[in-house]
Design a protein around this motif. Structure first.
Motif, PDB file in Angstrom:
ATOM      1  N   GLY A 278       0.954  -1.151  -0.058  1.00 27.28           N
ATOM      2  CA  GLY A 278      -0.150  -0.048   0.113  1.00 27.28           C
ATOM      3  C   GLY A 278       0.792   1.175  -0.003  1.00 27.28           C
ATOM      4  O   GLY A 278       0.173   2.426  -0.144  1.00 27.28           O
ATOM      5  N   ASP A 283       3.219   0.523  -4.741  1.00 25.01           N
ATOM      6  CA  ASP A 283       2.055   0.855  -5.526  1.00 25.01           C
ATOM      7  C   ASP A 283       2.852   1.072  -6.971  1.00 25.01           C
ATOM      8  O   ASP A 283       2.490   0.752  -8.416  1.00 25.01           O
ATOM      9  N   SER A 284       3.913   1.984  -7.035  1.00 27.98           N
ATOM     10  CA  SER A 284       4.648   2.193  -8.291  1.00 27.98           C
ATOM     11  C   SER A 284       5.252   1.003  -8.926  1.00 27.98           C
ATOM     12  O   SER A 284       5.201   0.963 -10.221  1.00 27.98           O
ATOM     13  N   SER A 286       4.164  -1.969  -8.627  1.00 29.11           N
ATOM     14  CA  SER A 286       3.250  -2.897  -9.059  1.00 29.11           C
ATOM     15  C   SER A 286       2.468  -2.301 -10.291  1.00 29.11           C
ATOM     16  O   SER A 286       2.502  -3.179 -11.329  1.00 29.11           O
ATOM     17  N   TYR A 287       2.505  -0.939 -10.528  1.00 31.93           N
ATOM     18  CA  TYR A 287       1.967  -0.403 -11.732  1.00 31.93           C
ATOM     19  C   TYR A 287       3.116  -0.745 -12.886  1.00 31.93           C
ATOM     20  O   TYR A 287       2.336  -1.140 -14.079  1.00 31.93           O
TER      21      TYR A 287
END
Length: 407
Positions: A278, A283-284, A286-287
């Motif tokens: 989170g 997040d980056s 995962s993107y």
């Protein structure tokens, strides 16, 4: 699932069906000392035509029409021999000099390979196939195979210095195959093998021969051999084929691999300790991983049809060629795809408007590609097959002189 493409030289030989005279290929077989070799087997690659040399080492293959042929010679104790022959307006003759098979003549110590059984199984799946017909095939001499598993390059190579012998009880053939090259790329999952096949009919009862005849008809129907024969005659629709174009364009929403890799490396360098789920960094990362999974190309199907009179050009009285930029999307309407094929990894997605026809895709690597009236290719390495034609391999192959049953 990454699809497997396959391109293989089934037949280096070809036969013109033009209305011209018949000719012959003759010759003499000798060893390097100049002594003649009686009893040598003489074959035409891809056909059931064969003979043996007489007491003087001489042979004749008669009643041949103009065309390009590959003569294959086999003699116990000698390496297999092949010779390309082009017949135009006269018979051909040559002398074959065979070399001794030193591996057969001397005892060889082979190092134990713990991965041989696994790699041999892979080879049989990619060479003979995994179709119902392939399940009834057996390689009778696997001990002659040299298997090299190059994990550094990610390539599985298989070679041999003698004929592979495959007994096909589904189609009633005993296949001798001179394997020139076999390579499987573990990374791209691309398979390439080339060689010279020789067919012999198995002996069987009348009921068995009738069963084999029916199985051969099914194996021939919709095959590359059938397609290119129909294309040569400009009769693909009459033979049950439909031809579309599959167009691939670069995906504008997916960055280049170098951009994606650089972004991931910058993020990894910023990781110190456990990565919290989170967080902005997680997040980056995962993107960019999701971006990497995006297809590099967009695929569309042009269903307006391909005009064969513009696709096919004539190169001579016995040769035609095709040359194109997009991929050919081939449907064979008389037969449907089986459940075994659908779960094989070769399955091609189809629009909902297309029924469950057999679908194959032809990608041209190097054009133009010439082909003959019998469906033989001038340079089969220029083509990659996807779909049903990649699924069917040696176990579903019939000779180039196979004549389909009258409709």
């Amino acid at each position: 699932m990454v699809r497997i493409f396959i391109c293989f030289i089934f037949f280096c030989s070809s036969l013109s069906l033009s209305a011209q005279g018949l000719f012959s290929i003759s010759g003499q077989v000798k060893d390097k000392k100049g002594e003649t070799l009686p009893g040598a087997g003489i074959y035409l690659s891809g056909y059931t035509t064969a003979t043996v040399t007489n007491n003087d080492g001489k042979f004749t293959l008669p009643a041949l029409k103009p065309g390009s042929y590959e003569v294959v010679i086999q003699m116990m104790g000698f390496l297999p021999y092949s010779k390309s022959i082009l017949i135009t307006d006269q018979s051909a003759s040559f002398t074959a000099i065979l070399s001794e098979n030193t591996i057969q003549l001397q005892e060889v110590t082979i190092k134990a390979d713990p991965n041989r059984a696994k790699n041999l199984k892979l080879f049989l799946e990619f060479f003979i196939g995994r179709t119902p017909n392939s399940a009834q095939c057996k390689l009778l001499n696997p001990q002659i195979l040299f298997i090299e598993d190059d994990r550094k390059e990610g390539i599985l190579r298989v070679s041999t210095n003698d004929f592979l012998i495959v007994e096909n009880k589904a189609l009633g053939y005993r296949l001798k195959y001179m394997l020139n090259l076999f390579e499987y790329d573990f990374n791209t999952r691309i398979i390439y093998f080339s060689g010279l096949p020789v067919f012999e009919d198995l002996k069987g009862s009348g009921s068995k021969r009738k069963k084999w005849l029916q199985a051969r008809e099914i194996a021939y129907a919709g095959s590359p051999q059938h397609f290119f024969q129909s294309l040569y005659k400009n009769q693909i629709q009459q033979e049950g084929f439909i031809l579309y174009k599959r167009v691939k364009t670069k995906n504008p929403d997916r960055p280049a691999d170098s951009v994606i890799q650089a972004a991931k490396e910058r993020l990894v360098k910023r990781i110190h300790g456990p990565l919290k789920a989170g967080s902005a960094l997680a997040d980056s990362l995962s993107y960019w991983q999701q971006v990497q999974q995006m297809p590099a190309e967009n695929v569309t199907l042009d269903m307006r049809g391909v005009q064969t009179d513009t696709l096919v050009k004539t190169a001579g009285p016995d040769l035609k060629f095709i040359n194109y930029t997009d991929e050919l999307y081939v449907l064979f309407t008389p037969e449907q795809e089986s459940n075994a094929y659908s779960s094989s990894g070769h399955y091609i997605l189809r629009p909902l408007t297309i029924p469950n026809y057999q679908i194959s895709v032809i990608r041209m690597l190097k054009g133009p590609v010439g082909f003959y009236a019998n469906g033989g290719m001038r340079d089969s390495r220029a083509l990659l097959y996807e779909g049903f034609w990649a699924y069917e391999k040696i176990g579903d192959m019939v000779p180039m002189d196979y004549v389909p049953l009258a409709k």
